[in-house]
Write an enzyme that holds these catalytic residues in place. Structure first.
Site, PDB file in Angstrom:
ATOM      1  N   ASP A 126      18.652  70.649  57.217  1.00 28.25           N
ATOM      2  CA  ASP A 126      18.256  69.357  57.780  1.00 28.25           C
ATOM      3  C   ASP A 126      19.485  68.487  58.067  1.00 28.25           C
ATOM      4  OD1 ASP A 126      18.849  68.983  55.103  1.00 28.25           O
ATOM      5  OD2 ASP A 126      16.838  68.417  54.515  1.00 28.25           O
ATOM      6  N   ASN A 152       8.921  63.615  45.365  1.00 36.90           N
ATOM      7  CA  ASN A 152       7.595  63.556  45.991  1.00 36.90           C
ATOM      8  C   ASN A 152       7.138  64.926  46.493  1.00 36.90           C
ATOM      9  OD1 ASN A 152       9.200  64.019  48.217  1.00 36.90           O
ATOM     10  ND2 ASN A 152       8.782  62.064  49.223  1.00 36.90           N
ATOM     11  N   HIS A 169       8.828  66.971  48.508  1.00 33.66           N
ATOM     12  CA  HIS A 169       9.284  67.381  49.839  1.00 33.66           C
ATOM     13  C   HIS A 169      10.222  68.578  49.768  1.00 33.66           C
ATOM     14  CE1 HIS A 169      13.051  64.511  50.093  1.00 33.66           C
ATOM     15  NE2 HIS A 169      13.357  65.655  49.513  1.00 33.66           N
ATOM     16  N   GLU A 200       8.461  65.500  54.478  1.00 30.14           N
ATOM     17  CA  GLU A 200       7.894  64.567  53.514  1.00 30.14           C
ATOM     18  C   GLU A 200       6.386  64.802  53.386  1.00 30.14           C
ATOM     19  OE1 GLU A 200      10.007  63.046  51.848  1.00 30.14           O
ATOM     20  OE2 GLU A 200      11.362  61.736  52.959  1.00 30.14           O
TER      21      GLU A 200
HETATM   22  P1  PGA Z   1      18.598  66.661  45.202  1.00 33.53           P
HETATM   23  O1  PGA Z   1      17.694  66.530  46.496  1.00 33.53           O
HETATM   24  O2  PGA Z   1      18.968  68.093  45.091  1.00 33.53           O
HETATM   25  O3  PGA Z   1      19.779  65.796  45.477  1.00 33.53           O
HETATM   26  O4  PGA Z   1      17.775  66.189  44.039  1.00 33.53           O
HETATM   27  C1  PGA Z   1      16.636  67.400  46.669  1.00 33.53           C
HETATM   28  C2  PGA Z   1      15.814  67.027  47.881  1.00 33.53           C
HETATM   29  O5  PGA Z   1      15.653  65.830  48.146  1.00 33.53           O
HETATM   30  O6  PGA Z   1      15.313  67.937  48.546  1.00 33.53           O
END
Ligand code: PGA
Length: 272
Positions: free
Chosen positions: A67, A136, A138, A143
Protein backbone atom coordinates in the site's frame (compact mmCIF):
# COMPACT_ATOMS: atom_id res chain seq x y z
CA UNK A 1 -5.56 -21.52 8.62
CA UNK A 2 -2.57 -21.96 10.87
CA UNK A 3 -2.35 -20.07 14.14
CA UNK A 4 1.19 -19.93 15.43
CA UNK A 5 1.73 -18.44 18.87
CA UNK A 6 5.27 -17.57 19.85
CA UNK A 7 6.57 -16.47 23.24
CA UNK A 8 7.84 -13.13 21.98
CA UNK A 9 8.28 -10.87 19.00
CA UNK A 10 11.74 -12.15 18.04
CA UNK A 11 10.55 -15.76 17.87
CA UNK A 12 7.55 -14.69 15.82
CA UNK A 13 9.80 -13.02 13.29
CA UNK A 14 12.14 -16.03 13.27
CA UNK A 15 9.18 -18.27 12.35
CA UNK A 16 8.21 -16.03 9.43
CA UNK A 17 11.80 -15.68 8.23
CA UNK A 18 12.28 -19.46 8.40
CA UNK A 19 9.21 -19.98 6.24
CA UNK A 20 10.30 -17.40 3.66
CA UNK A 21 13.80 -18.89 3.57
CA UNK A 22 12.49 -22.42 3.02
CA UNK A 23 10.14 -21.19 0.30
CA UNK A 24 13.04 -19.42 -1.42
CA UNK A 25 15.13 -22.61 -1.31
CA UNK A 26 12.35 -24.25 -3.35
CA UNK A 27 11.76 -21.23 -5.64
CA UNK A 28 14.58 -18.71 -5.94
CA UNK A 29 12.44 -16.35 -8.02
CA UNK A 30 10.05 -15.90 -5.14
CA UNK A 31 7.48 -13.10 -5.44
CA UNK A 32 6.90 -11.31 -2.16
CA UNK A 33 4.17 -8.89 -1.17
CA UNK A 34 5.46 -6.61 1.55
CA UNK A 35 3.63 -4.69 4.24
CA UNK A 36 5.11 -1.68 5.98
CA UNK A 37 4.31 -0.67 9.57
CA UNK A 38 6.28 -1.61 12.66
CA UNK A 39 5.39 -5.27 12.94
CA UNK A 40 7.23 -6.76 9.93
CA UNK A 41 10.45 -4.90 10.77
CA UNK A 42 12.01 -7.90 12.56
CA UNK A 43 11.18 -10.13 9.60
CA UNK A 44 12.95 -7.80 7.20
CA UNK A 45 15.93 -7.63 9.54
CA UNK A 46 16.00 -11.43 9.58
CA UNK A 47 15.99 -11.53 5.77
CA UNK A 48 18.85 -9.01 5.67
CA UNK A 49 20.79 -11.20 8.10
CA UNK A 50 20.29 -14.25 5.86
CA UNK A 51 21.55 -12.22 2.92
CA UNK A 52 24.61 -10.97 4.80
CA UNK A 53 25.44 -14.50 5.92
CA UNK A 54 25.24 -15.67 2.31
CA UNK A 55 22.27 -17.92 3.00
CA UNK A 56 19.79 -16.10 0.83
CA UNK A 57 20.16 -14.36 -2.48
CA UNK A 58 17.55 -11.89 -3.70
CA UNK A 59 18.77 -11.46 -7.28
CA UNK A 60 15.76 -13.34 -8.66
CA UNK A 61 13.27 -12.19 -6.03
CA UNK A 62 10.47 -9.78 -6.91
CA UNK A 63 8.72 -7.55 -4.38
CA UNK A 64 5.44 -5.67 -4.43
CA UNK A 65 4.58 -3.03 -1.85
CA UNK A 66 1.18 -3.58 -0.29
CA UNK A 67 0.00 0.00 0.00
CA UNK A 68 0.96 3.66 -0.17
CA UNK A 69 -0.22 7.05 1.02
CA UNK A 70 -1.81 9.09 -1.71
CA UNK A 71 -0.07 12.44 -2.12
CA UNK A 72 3.44 11.40 -1.16
CA UNK A 73 6.11 11.03 -3.84
CA UNK A 74 8.10 7.78 -3.73
CA UNK A 75 11.15 9.67 -2.45
CA UNK A 76 9.19 11.41 0.33
CA UNK A 77 10.79 10.29 3.62
CA UNK A 78 7.43 9.16 5.02
CA UNK A 79 6.23 7.26 1.96
CA UNK A 80 5.98 3.51 2.26
CA UNK A 81 8.18 3.24 -0.82
CA UNK A 82 11.06 4.97 0.94
CA UNK A 83 10.35 3.08 4.16
CA UNK A 84 10.76 -0.29 2.42
CA UNK A 85 13.82 1.01 0.64
CA UNK A 86 15.37 2.09 3.94
CA UNK A 87 14.51 -0.96 6.02
CA UNK A 88 14.99 -3.67 3.39
CA UNK A 89 15.74 -3.08 -0.26
CA UNK A 90 18.96 -1.09 0.16
CA UNK A 91 20.40 -3.87 2.33
CA UNK A 92 19.86 -6.79 -0.04
CA UNK A 93 20.69 -7.55 -3.66
CA UNK A 94 17.15 -7.28 -5.04
CA UNK A 95 17.23 -5.78 -8.55
CA UNK A 96 15.60 -2.34 -8.82
CA UNK A 97 13.60 -3.58 -11.80
CA UNK A 98 12.11 -6.28 -9.60
CA UNK A 99 10.76 -3.82 -7.05
CA UNK A 100 7.20 -2.64 -7.61
CA UNK A 101 5.50 0.12 -5.68
CA UNK A 102 2.15 1.78 -5.68
CA UNK A 103 2.72 5.36 -6.75
CA UNK A 104 1.51 7.94 -4.25
CA UNK A 105 1.33 10.46 -7.09
CA UNK A 106 -0.15 8.55 -10.01
CA UNK A 107 -1.21 10.35 -13.13
CA UNK A 108 -4.42 8.42 -13.23
CA UNK A 109 -5.43 6.34 -10.24
CA UNK A 110 -7.59 3.67 -11.83
CA UNK A 111 -5.12 2.92 -14.60
CA UNK A 112 -2.25 2.81 -12.18
CA UNK A 113 -4.08 0.36 -9.90
CA UNK A 114 -5.04 -1.82 -12.85
CA UNK A 115 -1.44 -1.84 -14.09
CA UNK A 116 -0.31 -2.92 -10.63
CA UNK A 117 -2.75 -5.82 -10.72
CA UNK A 118 -1.53 -6.72 -14.22
CA UNK A 119 2.09 -6.70 -13.07
CA UNK A 120 1.30 -9.08 -10.26
CA UNK A 121 -0.35 -11.44 -12.75
CA UNK A 122 2.54 -11.11 -15.23
CA UNK A 123 5.03 -12.43 -12.69
CA UNK A 124 2.75 -15.33 -11.85
CA UNK A 125 1.17 -13.93 -8.70
CA UNK A 126 2.46 -13.26 -5.22
CA UNK A 127 3.93 -16.34 -3.54
CA UNK A 128 4.06 -14.95 -0.02
CA UNK A 129 2.17 -11.89 1.16
CA UNK A 130 3.36 -10.41 4.45
CA UNK A 131 0.67 -8.53 6.37
CA UNK A 132 0.31 -6.65 9.62
CA UNK A 133 -3.11 -6.04 11.12
CA UNK A 134 -4.74 -2.84 12.30
CA UNK A 135 -6.40 -2.65 15.72
CA UNK A 136 -9.63 -2.43 13.70
CA UNK A 137 -8.79 -5.61 11.78
CA UNK A 138 -7.64 -3.91 8.59
CA UNK A 139 -5.17 -5.61 6.25
CA UNK A 140 -3.16 -3.39 3.95
CA UNK A 141 -5.25 -0.25 4.02
CA UNK A 142 -8.45 -2.18 3.54
CA UNK A 143 -10.38 -0.61 6.36
CA UNK A 144 -13.57 -2.10 7.86
CA UNK A 145 -16.40 -2.20 5.29
CA UNK A 146 -13.95 -2.77 2.42
CA UNK A 147 -15.40 -5.20 -0.07
CA UNK A 148 -14.03 -8.64 0.66
CA UNK A 149 -13.42 -9.09 -3.07
CA UNK A 150 -11.88 -5.64 -3.66
CA UNK A 151 -8.94 -5.04 -5.99
CA UNK A 152 -6.14 -2.47 -5.81
CA UNK A 153 -7.74 0.94 -5.48
CA UNK A 154 -8.02 4.22 -3.57
CA UNK A 155 -9.31 4.11 0.01
CA UNK A 156 -10.05 6.67 2.71
CA UNK A 157 -8.08 6.05 5.88
CA UNK A 158 -10.02 5.80 9.14
CA UNK A 159 -9.37 8.18 12.01
CA UNK A 160 -8.07 5.18 13.95
CA UNK A 161 -5.47 4.42 11.31
CA UNK A 162 -4.53 8.09 10.99
CA UNK A 163 -3.99 8.24 14.74
CA UNK A 164 -1.97 5.01 14.83
CA UNK A 165 0.20 6.08 11.93
CA UNK A 166 0.59 9.57 13.35
CA UNK A 167 3.49 8.04 15.19
CA UNK A 168 5.17 7.38 11.89
CA UNK A 169 3.98 10.33 9.79
CA UNK A 170 4.98 13.34 11.81
CA UNK A 171 4.00 15.93 9.26
CA UNK A 172 0.94 18.06 9.91
CA UNK A 173 -0.76 17.20 6.66
CA UNK A 174 -1.20 13.48 7.23
CA UNK A 175 -2.58 11.93 4.06
CA UNK A 176 -6.25 11.03 4.30
CA UNK A 177 -6.27 8.72 1.32
CA UNK A 178 -4.19 5.82 0.19
CA UNK A 179 -3.79 3.18 -2.48
CA UNK A 180 -3.89 -0.41 -1.36
CA UNK A 181 -3.94 -3.87 -2.81
CA UNK A 182 -7.50 -5.08 -2.44
CA UNK A 183 -8.67 -7.92 -0.27
CA UNK A 184 -9.39 -9.97 -3.40
CA UNK A 185 -5.83 -9.26 -4.56
CA UNK A 186 -4.36 -10.37 -1.22
CA UNK A 187 -6.51 -13.51 -1.24
CA UNK A 188 -4.90 -14.65 -4.50
CA UNK A 189 -1.44 -14.86 -2.87
CA UNK A 190 -0.05 -18.38 -2.50
CA UNK A 191 0.55 -18.00 1.23
CA UNK A 192 -0.47 -15.15 3.48
CA UNK A 193 1.54 -14.49 6.63
CA UNK A 194 -0.21 -12.14 9.02
CA UNK A 195 1.99 -10.90 11.86
CA UNK A 196 0.61 -9.50 15.09
CA UNK A 197 2.44 -8.38 18.18
CA UNK A 198 1.20 -6.69 21.33
CA UNK A 199 -1.95 -6.61 23.41
CA UNK A 200 -3.50 -3.82 21.33
CA UNK A 201 -3.87 -6.35 18.50
CA UNK A 202 -5.48 -9.09 20.63
CA UNK A 203 -9.10 -8.12 19.93
CA UNK A 204 -8.50 -7.89 16.17
CA UNK A 205 -6.76 -11.28 16.22
CA UNK A 206 -9.57 -12.90 18.19
CA UNK A 207 -12.21 -11.48 15.86
CA UNK A 208 -10.27 -12.39 12.72
CA UNK A 209 -9.54 -15.97 13.76
CA UNK A 210 -12.53 -16.92 15.86
CA UNK A 211 -15.26 -14.51 14.79
CA UNK A 212 -17.51 -14.55 11.74
CA UNK A 213 -16.18 -13.62 8.32
CA UNK A 214 -17.26 -10.05 7.90
CA UNK A 215 -16.25 -6.89 6.07
CA UNK A 216 -16.36 -5.23 9.51
CA UNK A 217 -13.15 -7.16 10.28
CA UNK A 218 -11.28 -7.40 6.97
CA UNK A 219 -8.66 -9.89 8.22
CA UNK A 220 -11.45 -12.39 8.97
CA UNK A 221 -11.56 -13.18 5.23
CA UNK A 222 -8.30 -15.08 5.72
CA UNK A 223 -10.38 -17.87 7.22
CA UNK A 224 -11.19 -18.68 3.58
CA UNK A 225 -7.57 -18.66 2.45
CA UNK A 226 -6.13 -22.17 1.96
CA UNK A 227 -2.68 -21.19 3.26
CA UNK A 228 -3.01 -18.38 5.78
CA UNK A 229 -0.66 -18.22 8.74
CA UNK A 230 -1.41 -15.99 11.69
CA UNK A 231 1.89 -15.60 13.54
CA UNK A 232 1.33 -13.89 16.88
CA UNK A 233 3.14 -13.27 20.11
CA UNK A 234 1.50 -14.21 23.41
CA UNK A 235 0.10 -10.71 23.90
CA UNK A 236 -1.57 -10.56 20.50
CA UNK A 237 -2.90 -14.10 21.08
CA UNK A 238 -4.18 -13.32 24.57
CA UNK A 239 -7.88 -13.14 23.61
CA UNK A 240 -7.92 -16.33 21.54
CA UNK A 241 -10.25 -18.79 23.23
CA UNK A 242 -8.70 -21.91 21.69
CA UNK A 243 -5.08 -20.96 22.27
CA UNK A 244 -4.12 -24.32 23.79
CA UNK A 245 -5.52 -26.17 20.80
CA UNK A 246 -3.59 -24.00 18.31
CA UNK A 247 -0.39 -24.65 20.26
CA UNK A 248 -1.11 -28.39 20.37
CA UNK A 249 -1.60 -28.49 16.60
CA UNK A 250 1.58 -26.51 15.99
CA UNK A 251 3.60 -28.74 18.34
CA UNK A 252 2.45 -31.81 16.41
CA UNK A 253 3.09 -30.37 12.96
CA UNK A 254 6.68 -31.49 12.64
CA UNK A 255 5.81 -34.97 13.86
CA UNK A 256 3.37 -35.65 11.03
CA UNK A 257 6.06 -36.79 8.55
CA UNK A 258 7.53 -39.28 11.01
CA UNK A 259 4.09 -40.58 11.83
CA UNK A 260 3.15 -41.06 8.18
CA UNK A 261 6.44 -42.88 7.56
CA UNK A 262 5.74 -45.21 10.44
CA UNK A 263 2.23 -45.83 9.13
CA UNK A 264 3.50 -46.75 5.67
CA UNK A 265 6.13 -49.12 7.16
CA UNK A 266 3.43 -50.84 9.13
CA UNK A 267 0.94 -51.00 6.26
CA UNK A 268 -0.44 -54.47 5.85
CA UNK A 269 1.07 -55.74 9.09
CA UNK A 270 -1.90 -55.01 11.25
CA UNK A 271 -4.42 -57.78 11.40
CA UNK A 272 -7.97 -56.95 12.39
P1 PGA B 1 1.76 -1.88 12.61
O1 PGA B 1 0.65 -1.61 11.52
O2 PGA B 1 2.53 -3.06 12.14
O3 PGA B 1 2.59 -0.64 12.62
O4 PGA B 1 1.06 -2.14 13.91
C1 PGA B 1 -0.14 -2.66 11.08
C2 PGA B 1 -1.23 -2.17 10.16
O5 PGA B 1 -1.76 -1.08 10.38
O6 PGA B 1 -1.57 -2.90 9.22
Amino acid sequence: MEIIIKANYDLMCEEAVGFIHKSWQKKTNLVLGLATGRTPLGVYQGLIRLFEEGQMDFSEVTAFGLDEYLGLEANHPESFASYLEKILYQHINIKPENIFRLDGFPEEIENHCQEYENRIKQVGGIDIQILGIGTNGHIGFNEPSSSLSSRTRIKTLTRETLAANGLIVKEKAIPRYCLTMGIGTIMESGTVILLASGRDKSRAIHESVEGPITAAVPASILQLHPRAKFICDEDAASELTKKDYYKWVYDHKDKVDGYLKKLSQNRGRTKI
